[in-house]
Design a protein around this motif. Structure first.
Motif, PDB file in Angstrom:
ATOM      1  N   PRO A  18      51.733 106.104  15.638  1.00 43.93           N
ATOM      2  CA  PRO A  18      53.127 105.602  15.759  1.00 43.93           C
ATOM      3  C   PRO A  18      53.369 104.343  14.942  1.00 43.93           C
ATOM      4  CG  PRO A  18      51.840 104.892  17.649  1.00 43.93           C
ATOM      5  CD  PRO A  18      50.880 105.639  16.743  1.00 43.93           C
ATOM      6  N   LEU A  22      55.397 100.728  15.809  1.00 44.02           N
ATOM      7  CA  LEU A  22      54.725  99.421  15.751  1.00 44.02           C
ATOM      8  C   LEU A  22      55.480  98.463  14.847  1.00 44.02           C
ATOM      9  CD1 LEU A  22      50.983 100.529  15.555  1.00 44.02           C
ATOM     10  CD2 LEU A  22      52.084  99.291  17.415  1.00 44.02           C
ATOM     11  N   ALA A  25      58.535  97.272  16.768  1.00 45.74           N
ATOM     12  CA  ALA A  25      58.146  96.321  17.814  1.00 45.74           C
ATOM     13  C   ALA A  25      57.751  94.986  17.202  1.00 45.74           C
ATOM     14  CB  ALA A  25      56.999  96.900  18.632  1.00 45.74           C
ATOM     15  N   VAL A  29      59.532  91.326  17.865  1.00 48.30           N
ATOM     16  CA  VAL A  29      58.783  90.174  18.361  1.00 48.30           C
ATOM     17  C   VAL A  29      58.890  89.010  17.379  1.00 48.30           C
ATOM     18  CG1 VAL A  29      56.479  89.318  18.871  1.00 48.30           C
ATOM     19  CG2 VAL A  29      57.203  91.517  19.763  1.00 48.30           C
ATOM     20  N   ILE A  33      60.355  85.218  18.168  1.00 48.86           N
ATOM     21  CA  ILE A  33      59.550  84.012  17.982  1.00 48.86           C
ATOM     22  C   ILE A  33      60.201  83.078  16.975  1.00 48.86           C
ATOM     23  CG2 ILE A  33      57.340  83.159  17.111  1.00 48.86           C
ATOM     24  CD1 ILE A  33      56.042  85.604  18.329  1.00 48.86           C
ATOM     25  N   TRP A  36      62.919  81.217  18.660  1.00 46.07           N
ATOM     26  CA  TRP A  36      62.334  80.224  19.578  1.00 46.07           C
ATOM     27  C   TRP A  36      61.912  78.988  18.802  1.00 46.07           C
ATOM     28  CZ3 TRP A  36      57.942  77.474  20.896  1.00 46.07           C
ATOM     29  CH2 TRP A  36      57.801  77.080  22.226  1.00 46.07           C
ATOM     30  N   TYR A  40      63.417  75.145  18.836  1.00 38.53           N
ATOM     31  CA  TYR A  40      62.521  74.031  19.135  1.00 38.53           C
ATOM     32  C   TYR A  40      62.617  72.953  18.059  1.00 38.53           C
ATOM     33  CZ  TYR A  40      58.140  71.540  20.045  1.00 38.53           C
ATOM     34  OH  TYR A  40      57.206  70.570  20.299  1.00 38.53           O
ATOM     35  N   PHE A  44      65.957  71.165  19.863  1.00 45.70           N
ATOM     36  CA  PHE A  44      65.318  70.381  20.916  1.00 45.70           C
ATOM     37  C   PHE A  44      64.736  69.070  20.398  1.00 45.70           C
ATOM     38  CE2 PHE A  44      63.233  69.339  24.705  1.00 45.70           C
ATOM     39  CZ  PHE A  44      61.904  69.069  24.471  1.00 45.70           C
TER      40      PHE A  44
ATOM     41  N   MET B   1      48.266 113.367  22.129  1.00 46.29           N
ATOM     42  CA  MET B   1      47.724 112.440  21.129  1.00 46.29           C
ATOM     43  C   MET B   1      46.913 111.341  21.798  1.00 46.29           C
ATOM     44  SD  MET B   1      49.102 109.455  18.767  1.00 46.29           S
ATOM     45  CE  MET B   1      49.475 108.653  20.225  1.00 46.29           C
ATOM     46  N   ILE B  16      46.228 100.830  20.657  1.00 50.93           N
ATOM     47  CA  ILE B  16      47.527 100.193  20.447  1.00 50.93           C
ATOM     48  C   ILE B  16      47.893  99.334  21.649  1.00 50.93           C
ATOM     49  CG2 ILE B  16      50.000 100.669  20.241  1.00 50.93           C
ATOM     50  CD1 ILE B  16      49.191 103.102  18.527  1.00 50.93           C
ATOM     51  N   TRP B  20      48.574  95.386  21.603  1.00 50.99           N
ATOM     52  CA  TRP B  20      49.808  94.815  22.160  1.00 50.99           C
ATOM     53  C   TRP B  20      49.495  93.752  23.197  1.00 50.99           C
ATOM     54  CZ3 TRP B  20      54.707  94.807  20.809  1.00 50.99           C
ATOM     55  CH2 TRP B  20      55.693  94.444  21.750  1.00 50.99           C
ATOM     56  N   MET B  24      50.515  89.800  22.777  1.00 52.15           N
ATOM     57  CA  MET B  24      51.421  89.131  23.718  1.00 52.15           C
ATOM     58  C   MET B  24      50.734  87.947  24.398  1.00 52.15           C
ATOM     59  SD  MET B  24      54.273  90.481  23.405  1.00 52.15           S
ATOM     60  CE  MET B  24      53.918  90.936  21.708  1.00 52.15           C
ATOM     61  N   ILE B  27      50.677  85.138  21.939  1.00 51.60           N
ATOM     62  CA  ILE B  27      51.986  84.494  21.763  1.00 51.60           C
ATOM     63  C   ILE B  27      52.306  83.595  22.944  1.00 51.60           C
ATOM     64  CG2 ILE B  27      54.467  84.973  21.727  1.00 51.60           C
ATOM     65  CD1 ILE B  27      53.742  87.484  20.052  1.00 51.60           C
ATOM     66  N   MET B  31      52.905  79.542  22.875  1.00 50.94           N
ATOM     67  CA  MET B  31      54.113  78.869  23.373  1.00 50.94           C
ATOM     68  C   MET B  31      53.754  77.822  24.421  1.00 50.94           C
ATOM     69  SD  MET B  31      56.991  81.798  23.722  1.00 50.94           S
ATOM     70  CE  MET B  31      57.966  82.287  22.340  1.00 50.94           C
ATOM     71  N   LEU B  44      57.702  64.045  25.738  1.00 47.24           N
ATOM     72  CA  LEU B  44      58.945  64.682  26.174  1.00 47.24           C
ATOM     73  C   LEU B  44      58.630  65.625  27.322  1.00 47.24           C
ATOM     74  CD1 LEU B  44      59.844  64.030  23.097  1.00 47.24           C
ATOM     75  CD2 LEU B  44      61.304  65.981  23.364  1.00 47.24           C
ATOM     76  N   ASN B 122      68.847  65.518  25.043  1.00 44.54           N
ATOM     77  CA  ASN B 122      68.095  66.351  25.972  1.00 44.54           C
ATOM     78  C   ASN B 122      68.254  65.903  27.413  1.00 44.54           C
ATOM     79  OD1 ASN B 122      66.927  68.267  24.221  1.00 44.54           O
ATOM     80  ND2 ASN B 122      65.433  66.782  23.510  1.00 44.54           N
TER      81      ASN B 122
END
Lengths: 51, 187
Positions: A18, A22, A25, A29, A33, A36, A40, A44, B1, B16, B20, B24, B27, B31, B44, B122
C-alpha cells in the motif's frame, strides 16, 4: 477469461503493498507537524515570556 | 495480503503497523521534548501556584483593596498589577505597565470563574473565586493590548474586557506607583 486477467492484475498490484496509502498518510502527518512547528516558531515564541 | 509472509519473516501488514507505531511514538516524544525544552531553557511555562483568598471580602481591605488596584512598583522593581475580576468588568479596566520591566499580574475574582488573556502575548489564565491568579511576564514594546474575559461568566460576559497600555519606561509614573496603584482607567 477477462475477469481472470483482471484478478491477476489486481493481485499483482496489491502484492506490491500500500505505498500510495503510506504516501498520503505521511503527507498528512508532515503537514500537521509543519503547522505545529510554524505556530510554535512564529506565534508562540514571539509572543514573549510567561511564567 | 496481511497473511502473506515475506522473506524477512514478518507480514507486510505488521511491518507497516510497526513503522507507523514507531513514527508516531517518535513524533510524540519530539513534541514533548520541545515542550520540556521550552519550559526548562526559555523559562516559559503555564503559571502554577496555589494561593487562596476570601473572594467575598475583597472590597473590605487587604491586598485587593481599591488603593492597591492597578500597577504598583515593588521594592525589587517589579511592576505588580492587581486587578479584580467581577461580573462584568475588570477593575481597573485600563492597566498601565512599563515596557521592558518584569511584570507580575495578580487577579482575584469577586464572584464567579473568569478568565483573561492579553492579546498579542502569551498571558492567558483563569481567575477562580477563592484563589489568586499570578502571571509573570515582560512586555517588550509600547502599545495597547486588549484583555478580554475569555471564560463565560454570565449574561454580560461578551462586554467584559480591559486594556493593557504598555508605555516606555520614561513615560511611566514610577514615583507615583511606589505608593499608590496607578492605572489608565478614566476616573
Amino acid at each position: 477469461m477477462d475477469t481472470d486477467n483482471e484478478e491477476a492484475r489486481v493481485a499483482q498490484i496489491v502484492a506490491q503493498g500500500p505505498t500510495g496509502a503510506l504516501v498520503v498518510a505521511a503527507a498528512a502527518v508532515a503537514i500537521v507537524i509543519a503547522i505545529w512547528i510554524a505556530f510554535y516558531l512564529f506565534a508562540f515564541l514571539p509572543r514573549g515570556p510567561i511564567g | 495480503m496481511a497473511e502473506a509472509i515475506s522473506s524477512a519473516g514478518q507480514s507486510p501488514g505488521k511491518r507497516i503497523e510497526s513503522l507507523w507505531a514507531r513514527s508516531m511514538a517518535g513524533i510524540i516524544l519530539a513534541m514533548l521534548g520541545v515542550i520540556v525544552f521550552t519550559s526548562a531553557h526559555w523559562g516559559l511555562h503555564p503559571p502554577s501556584t496555589v494561593e487562596t483568598i476570601d473572594s467575598t471580602s475583597l472590597h473590605k481591605g487587604g491586598e485587593f483593596s481599591e488603593a492597591n488596584l492597578g500597577t504598583l512598583i515593588a521594592p525589587d522593581g517589579t511592576a505588580v498589577v492587581r486587578v479584580v475580576a467581577q461580573q462584568f468588568s475588570f477593575v481597573p479596566n485600563c492597566l498601565l505597565v512599563p515596557a521592558g520591566v518584569p511584570v507580575r499580574m495578580r487577579l482575584a475574582s469577586a464572584d464567579v470563574v473568569h478568565g483573561f488573556l492579553v492579546q498579542g502575548t502569551n498571558v492567558n489564565a483563569m481567575v477562580v473565586p477563592g484563589y489568586v491568579t499570578t502571571v509573570r511576564t515582560k512586555f517588550s514594546g509600547s502599545g495597547e493590548h486588549l484583555m478580554p474575559c475569555h471564560e463565560f461568566c454570565g449574561v454580560g460576559h461578551q462586554a467584559m474586557w480591559a486594556h493593557v497600555r504598555v508605555v516606555e519606561a520614561a513615560n511611566f509614573p514610577f514615583d507615583e506607583a511606589k505608593t499608590k496603584g496607578v492605572s489608565c482607567a478614566r476616573q
